[in-house]
Motif scaffolding. Structure first.
Motif, mmCIF file in Angstrom:
data_model
loop_
_atom_site.group_PDB
_atom_site.id
_atom_site.type_symbol
_atom_site.label_atom_id
_atom_site.label_comp_id
_atom_site.label_asym_id
_atom_site.label_seq_id
_atom_site.Cartn_x
_atom_site.Cartn_y
_atom_site.Cartn_z
ATOM 1 N N ARG A 58 42.693 32.395 52.564
ATOM 2 C CA ARG A 58 42.259 32.713 51.204
ATOM 3 C C ARG A 58 42.114 31.492 50.297
ATOM 4 N NH1 ARG A 58 44.209 38.417 49.444
ATOM 5 N NH2 ARG A 58 43.777 39.505 51.380
ATOM 6 N N ARG A 104 33.199 34.379 39.968
ATOM 7 C CA ARG A 104 34.232 35.417 40.126
ATOM 8 C C ARG A 104 35.598 34.912 39.658
ATOM 9 N NH1 ARG A 104 32.486 39.812 43.180
ATOM 10 N NH2 ARG A 104 34.130 40.832 42.002
ATOM 11 N N GLU A 106 37.824 36.324 38.052
ATOM 12 C CA GLU A 106 38.898 37.326 38.163
ATOM 13 C C GLU A 106 39.465 37.366 39.586
ATOM 14 O OE1 GLU A 106 35.796 37.857 38.486
ATOM 15 O OE2 GLU A 106 35.365 39.629 39.682
ATOM 16 N N ILE A 107 38.728 36.821 40.549
ATOM 17 C CA ILE A 107 39.184 36.833 41.949
ATOM 18 C C ILE A 107 39.677 35.448 42.377
ATOM 19 C CG2 ILE A 107 38.254 36.954 44.318
ATOM 20 C CD1 ILE A 107 36.918 39.498 43.661
ATOM 21 N N CYS A 108 39.127 34.383 41.795
ATOM 22 C CA CYS A 108 39.513 33.026 42.199
ATOM 23 C C CYS A 108 40.549 32.487 41.216
ATOM 24 C CB CYS A 108 38.289 32.112 42.229
ATOM 25 S SG CYS A 108 37.036 32.723 43.354
ATOM 26 N N ILE A 181 41.575 32.754 46.723
ATOM 27 C CA ILE A 181 40.649 33.890 46.623
ATOM 28 C C ILE A 181 41.512 35.148 46.750
ATOM 29 C CG2 ILE A 181 38.580 34.981 47.556
ATOM 30 C CD1 ILE A 181 37.933 32.250 48.909
ATOM 31 N N ASP A 182 41.763 35.756 45.614
ATOM 32 C CA ASP A 182 42.726 36.853 45.552
ATOM 33 C C ASP A 182 42.349 38.010 46.469
ATOM 34 O OD1 ASP A 182 45.068 37.500 44.408
ATOM 35 O OD2 ASP A 182 44.212 38.543 42.696
ATOM 36 N N SER A 183 41.053 38.303 46.568
ATOM 37 C CA SER A 183 40.649 39.457 47.360
ATOM 38 C C SER A 183 39.307 39.216 48.053
ATOM 39 C CB SER A 183 40.563 40.690 46.459
ATOM 40 O OG SER A 183 40.037 41.758 47.195
ATOM 41 N N ARG A 186 37.245 42.283 48.611
ATOM 42 C CA ARG A 186 36.462 42.798 47.473
ATOM 43 C C ARG A 186 35.116 42.069 47.371
ATOM 44 N NH1 ARG A 186 36.036 47.508 44.968
ATOM 45 N NH2 ARG A 186 34.013 47.009 44.123
ATOM 46 N N ARG A 423 30.947 47.165 39.922
ATOM 47 C CA ARG A 423 32.388 46.885 39.966
ATOM 48 C C ARG A 423 33.154 48.018 39.292
ATOM 49 N NH1 ARG A 423 31.244 41.119 39.295
ATOM 50 N NH2 ARG A 423 29.849 40.813 41.071
#
Ligand SMILES: Cc1cc2nc3c(=O)[nH]c(=O)nc-3n(C[C@H](O)[C@H](O)[C@H](O)COP(=O)(O)OP(=O)(O)OC[C@H]3O[C@@H](n4cnc5c(N)ncnc54)[C@H](O)[C@@H]3O)c2cc1C
Length: 517
Positions: A58, A104, A106-108, A181-183, A186, A423
């Motif tokens: 990740r 992104r 909110e994800i990184c 990379i949180d998800s 997604r 989303r």
């Protein structure tokens, strides 16, 4: 154009491009090709992100690792080609870091990576200065690297320094900004849904097999899943099946068959660390000479890994073995003896198999992302990709679109307006997010709901009652009877216990770690 053009549409079964594989590269290619006006079908044999894409370390990294070898100077001075290749990959990493973190946020999630440098180590402080100087010149200026090398007063600058080994030999600590990379799952879901909004067709839980050539010189494919078999045709096939890519062409490639992929397994252990680690990660080389990380996963959870071992089995079955766990604990304790980690501190584990390029001279695979035009192997119109990381999937999608563009023009005009994002509302409650996953995002089971689409199960082990409540929340949408709910819950619990094998307690262990501080 090197291959016959697609015939005018005859019914629904003809596509410009069939993509095999719903991982990060398949979904990214689907979005790019659809946006360019291609008629696309994507088949995934299980759910989206079933393969390596949901099992990586990740990291959205800056590319330093491409210069990390146990003897960097000797290695690069003796082979200018190796240096050029490392510089190319580092530039691509810097570009991917800039693009994905901006797109992104909110994800990184940014964090401070620390690289300890010891007297007597092969990696010297000035190597790192040189490496970061190169990265600055190779990549975009933003987001900043925030590189510093602290050469004293470590306790003030590096909060966990008290746990490091050999403090008397510690010469400096390099610090710089990296992202987690949180998800990744997604990212796959969003790319697939955006492709679908633009007109692509998705077939999940559907295995694709290439049946043979069509009379026009294209390819005929069998799609089997969900109790039905469907035949489709396309002049271009993207074989983005990751570690399964060789199976896709096994029945049709003429001899001699040189493999496309070498799979190497990477395992991780997750532990809880004290508050002084918050917002920090550690990069180093482990005693075997490979990159080794301690990475913040959110809250007090941190992972150590990865391992790097050859893997010949089915990648879907890859798990962290006892041997992997023992190795990772040993290396974590070598790096941070102050933690005195034990097996019982491991909250959970995971493992994945990297789809690296096959190279007879490199038994552990080639790590450079490559698009393979299989026309060379007597398979015109079929392309494959090896070693395409999660972090650079946006450029992978574009490169695949360009490769397709060299042999086939799109049959449609690009969708107007451009593909909108789909989303879920981040403010929605858990139940609403679960129902959205089923109603709007093709989730068919609890793994797809709780891991792939909502991430609600990631980083924790859900107890049976919580999973039952989740199943009851969506049972009307999926037509599950009480018996089906019980079966689905059993299946989720099995999956959770095998794929994210839990090792003993978590709450207790954090208390013990805190008590030692
Ligand atoms: C341990 C480890 C650490 C890593 N660390 C990082 C990292 O820190 N950062 C990073 O950016 N990358 C990292 N990577 C690399 C990254 O995860 C992979 O390179 C990437 O996910 C590959 O994506 P893919 O789409 O090519 O393949 P996959 O994600 O494997 O997707 C292939 C898909 O094809 C499907 N499929 C196979 N056969 C068929 C068929 N016949 N019909 C239909 N579908 C089929 C599979 O089910 C699967 O979903 C790591 C990987 C591993 C394993």
């Amino acid at each position: 154009m090197g291959i016959p053009s697609r015939r005018e549409a005859q019914g629904d079964r003809r596509y410009d491009v069939v993509i095999i594989g719903g991982g990060i590269n398949g979904t990214s290619a689907a979005r790019e090709l659809t946006a360019a006006g291609y008629k696309v079908l994507l088949a995934e044999m299980f759910d989206l992100a079933h393969g390596a894409s949901s099992r990586s370390s990740r990291i959205l990294h800056c590319g330093l690792r491409y210069f990390e070898t146990s003897r960097p100077l000797r290695s690069f001075l003796s082979s200018p080609r190796r240096l050029a290749s490392a510089a190319g990959m580092a530039r691509a990493a810097m570009q991917a870091r800039a693009e994905l973190s901006a797109l992104r946020p909110e994800i990184c999630k940014p964090f401070t990576m620390c690289f300890p440098v010891y007297g007597g180590d092969a990696v010297k402080g000035w190597h790192l200065d040189l490496g970061f100087g190169l990265l600055r010149r190779l990549g975009p200026a933003r987001p900043v690297l925030d590189y510093r090398r602290v050469a004293g007063d470590f306790d003030r600058h590096v909060p966990f320094v008290c746990d490091l080994r050999d403090r008397d030999r510690l010469r400096s600590v390099a610090t710089y900004r990296e992202y987690i990379i949180d998800s990744p799952d997604r990212l796959c879901v969003d790319a697939a849904l955006e492709a679908e909004r633009g007109g692509a067709e998705l077939r999940l839980f559907t295995r694709a097999t290439i049946a043979g050539r069509t009379a026009e010189g294209g390819w005929s494919l069998r799609l089997s899943g969900q109790g039905s078999v469907e035949m489709v045709e396309a002049p271009v096939v993207l074989n983005l099946a990751g570690t399964w890519s060789d199976e896709i062409i096994a029945g049709i490639a003429p001899e001699p068959r040189v493999p496309l992929v070498t799979g190497t397994k990477g395992a991780h252990i997750v532990v809880r660390l004290p508050p002084r680690y918050a917002g920090h990660g550690i990069a180093c080389l482990h005693r075997g000479g490979h990159p080794f990380y301690c990475l913040p996963l959110g809250g007090d959870l941190f992972c150590f890994g990865p391992t790097e071992t050859p893997y010949g089995g089915d990648a879907a079955d890859a798990v962290a073995t006892d041997e992997d766990v023992a190795f990772l604990i040993e290396e974590a304790n070598f790096l941070l003896p102050g933690l005195r980690l034990r097996r019982s501190d491991v909250v959970f584990t995971w493992a994945g198999v990297r789809p690296l390029g096959y190279d007879a001279r490199q038994p552990m695979g080639r790590r450079v992302r490559e698009i393979h035009d299989l026309a060379d192997r007597g398979l015109p119109g079929i392309f494959a990709m090896t070693a395409g990381p999660v972090m650079s999937h946006l450029s992978a999608g574009r490169d695949l679109r360009k490769a397709v563009g060299r042999v086939l023009a799109p049959s449609r005009l690009p969708p107007v307006p451009p593909l909108p994002a789909s989303r879920p509302d981040p403010a929605a409650g858990d139940a609403a997010r679960m129902r959205h996953a089923v109603g709007a995002e093709h989730a068919r089971d609890l793994m797809g709901i709780l891991y792939t689409r909502t991430g609600l199960a990631w980083g924790r082990h859900l107890d049976r009652r919580t999973v039952e409540v989740a199943a009851e929340t969506v049972s009307d949408l999926l037509g599950w009877s009480p018996g089906d709910v019980a079966t689905q819950v059993d299946s989720f619990m099995r999956h959770q216990n095998i794929r994210f094998a839990r090792r003993e307690t978590d709450r207790l262990s954090v208390d013990r770690v805190e008590a030692r501080t």
